[in-house]
Design a protein around this motif. Structure first.
Motif, PDB file in Angstrom:
ATOM      1  N   TYR A 113     -33.911  16.181  71.867  1.00  0.00           N
ATOM      2  CA  TYR A 113     -33.003  16.735  70.856  1.00  0.00           C
ATOM      3  C   TYR A 113     -33.614  16.461  69.484  1.00  0.00           C
ATOM      4  O   TYR A 113     -34.318  15.462  69.314  1.00  0.00           O
ATOM      5  CB  TYR A 113     -31.635  16.038  70.954  1.00  0.00           C
ATOM      6  N   ALA A 215     -28.767  18.579  66.148  1.00  0.00           N
ATOM      7  CA  ALA A 215     -29.594  18.047  67.236  1.00  0.00           C
ATOM      8  C   ALA A 215     -29.809  19.068  68.353  1.00  0.00           C
ATOM      9  O   ALA A 215     -30.774  18.966  69.105  1.00  0.00           O
ATOM     10  CB  ALA A 215     -28.938  16.787  67.802  1.00  0.00           C
ATOM     11  N   GLY A 216     -28.892  20.042  68.473  1.00  0.00           N
ATOM     12  CA  GLY A 216     -29.000  21.014  69.557  1.00  0.00           C
ATOM     13  C   GLY A 216     -27.976  20.781  70.654  1.00  0.00           C
ATOM     14  O   GLY A 216     -28.118  21.276  71.767  1.00  0.00           O
ATOM     15  N   ILE A 217     -26.947  20.003  70.324  1.00  0.00           N
ATOM     16  CA  ILE A 217     -25.865  19.734  71.280  1.00  0.00           C
ATOM     17  C   ILE A 217     -24.802  20.814  71.121  1.00  0.00           C
ATOM     18  O   ILE A 217     -24.409  21.141  69.996  1.00  0.00           O
ATOM     19  CB  ILE A 217     -25.260  18.338  71.002  1.00  0.00           C
ATOM     20  N   ASP A 246     -25.950  16.552  77.048  1.00  0.00           N
ATOM     21  CA  ASP A 246     -25.459  16.685  75.667  1.00  0.00           C
ATOM     22  C   ASP A 246     -24.445  15.594  75.336  1.00  0.00           C
ATOM     23  O   ASP A 246     -24.468  15.021  74.245  1.00  0.00           O
ATOM     24  CB  ASP A 246     -24.774  18.045  75.464  1.00  0.00           C
TER      25      ASP A 246
END
Ligand code: ADP
Ligand code: MN
Ligand code: MN
Ligand code: MN
Length: 392
Positions: A113, A215-217, A246
């Motif tokens: 992430y 972060a890409g969550i 996640d």
């Protein structure tokens, strides 16, 4: 309220047995972290890194099955795939994961992430699984079995959406913003509340939401909860391992941001005994068939299978095999009894709820309301897939 000032005295400490176990019973009366000037670090975060250096934070679940640990290393060269991150190790005798005489535990990187704490570069958070010296998964590595089940159930494209409830505590282990020698007014005004007398530390929640998206969550939302100082965020829906991965990284980010504010996050499912809501991690689950027309038939089939595996699921839904949920699943405060299985449309006092919209559309997903806030989402997703898809 200046929370740094109010707890210089002993206050009313609220210790739980696992805090003592984790050596946390002697908490400070104030947070040293909250007193540090946070703007100073910005100067140094602006320093450019050499182009071929990446800062990587390796994150793993420790022997409690509930807490995360992390340590950092520099990677030379910018990795392009997960395989480029080296396997690493740590001292498992210091994380309740190994004996001192044979203490090395391996860290196998499984997902990366973007690092919201070191933005603007190739810096990453590296989520890891833990393996023993003999390359067997450690006891607290629930991801290994979950990934195995997911790969066998991949045809059904299982989706998960988890609602993570949590409680903010002051350094004396009392919910954040609560009076030291008393209680806030009864529950009612706080859920999805707005206003300085209804919600505490929204700043932290905002910071976390933003950091997770960066972060890409896949955070899908957040809300203030029923008990003051209790909050929720939702992750998903994500297919296969994505939601649980996640959620673990979102938990890491939450603890890490709270550290900066000098606030403690607890995932304890019943932080305040008595007439206060506990905290859960409702798991919303669907398969390809459930999402298609007349998927309600498949949802009802899954509920029937779940009704026959209640004990298996209760054992998987908190890190102590059901003991933590004993305090929460009382049949009160929007929970079902831990001893009974029940299901119903729009029923928040049932084990499984079929959301009203799903009943109307005759397709969609079910909500398993039993998982505890401190559950391991790998254990939860694993149990759901094995019961509902793999018929184990
Ligand atoms: P609640 O009304 O129980 O508070 P929330 O809005 O907090 O519900 O959470 C609903 C969750 O359901 C979200 O995490 C969302 O990602 C998830 N979800 C929505 N559709 C699906 C689906 N088809 N399969 C699995 N999860 C889903
Ligand atoms: Mn919710
Ligand atoms: Mn909730
Ligand atoms: Mn819910």
């Amino acid at each position: 309220m200046n929370h740094q000032g109010v707890n210089s005295g002993p206050g009313i400490a609220h210790y739980r047995p696992d805090d003592v176990e984790n050596g946390m019973s002697t908490v400070l009366g104030y947070s040293p972290n909250a007193r540090i000037d946070k703007t100073l670090l910005e100067k140094f975060l602006r320093l450019p890194l050499p182009e071929d250096r990446v800062q990587a934070t390796y994150i793993w679940i420790d022997g409690t099955g509930e807490n995360v640990r992390a340590k950092d290393r520099t990677i030379i060269g910018v990795p392009t795939s997960i395989k480029d991150y080296p396997i690493w190790n740590f001292d498992g005798s210091s994380t309740y994961q190994a004996e001192g005489s044979n203490s090395d535990v391996y860290l196998y990187p499984v997902a990366t992430y973007k690092d919201p704490f070191r933005p603007g570069a190739n810096n990453v958070l590296v989520l890891c699984e833990t393996y023993k010296h003999n390359k067997e998964p450690t006891e607290s590595n629930k991801r290994h079995a979950c990934a195995e089940a997911m790969s066998r159930a991949a045809d059904q494209k299982p989706w998960f959406g988890i609602e993570q409830e949590y409680t903010l505590l002051d350094m004396d282990n009392r919910p954040f913003g609560w009076p030291t020698n008393g209680f806030p007014g009864p529950q009612g005004p706080y859920y999805c509340g707005v206003g300085a007398n209804r919600v505490f530390a929204r700043e932290l929640v905002e910071a976390h939401y933003r950091a997770c998206l960066y972060a890409g969550i896949d955070v899908s939302g957040t809300n203030a909860e029923v008990m003051p100082a209790q909050w929720e965020f939702q992750v998903g829906p994500g297919e296969g391992m994505k939601c649980a991965d996640d959620l673990w990284v979102a938990r890491y980010i939450l603890h890490r941001i709270a550290e900066e504010y000098g606030i403690v996050v607890t995932l304890d499912p019943k932080p305040m005994p008595g007439n206060w809501n506990g905290a859960g991690a409702h798991c919303n689950f669907s398969t390809l068939t459930m999402r298609q027309d007349n998927g309600i038939i498949e949802i009802e089939k899954a509920i029937d299978k779940l009704s026959k595996q209640h004990v298996r699921h209760i054992q998987a839904y908190d890190p102590k095999g059901g003991q933590d949920n004993m305090r929460r699943l009382t049949g009160h405060h929007e929970t079902s009894s831990i001893h009974d299985f029940s299901a119903g449309v729009a029923n928040r006092g049932a084990s499984i709820r079929i959301p009203r919209g799903v009943a109307e559309d005759k397709k969609g997903y079910l909500e398993d309301r039993r998982p505890s806030s401190n559950c391991d989402p790998y254990a939860v997703c694993n149990a759901l897939v094995r019961t509902c898809i793999l018929d184990e």
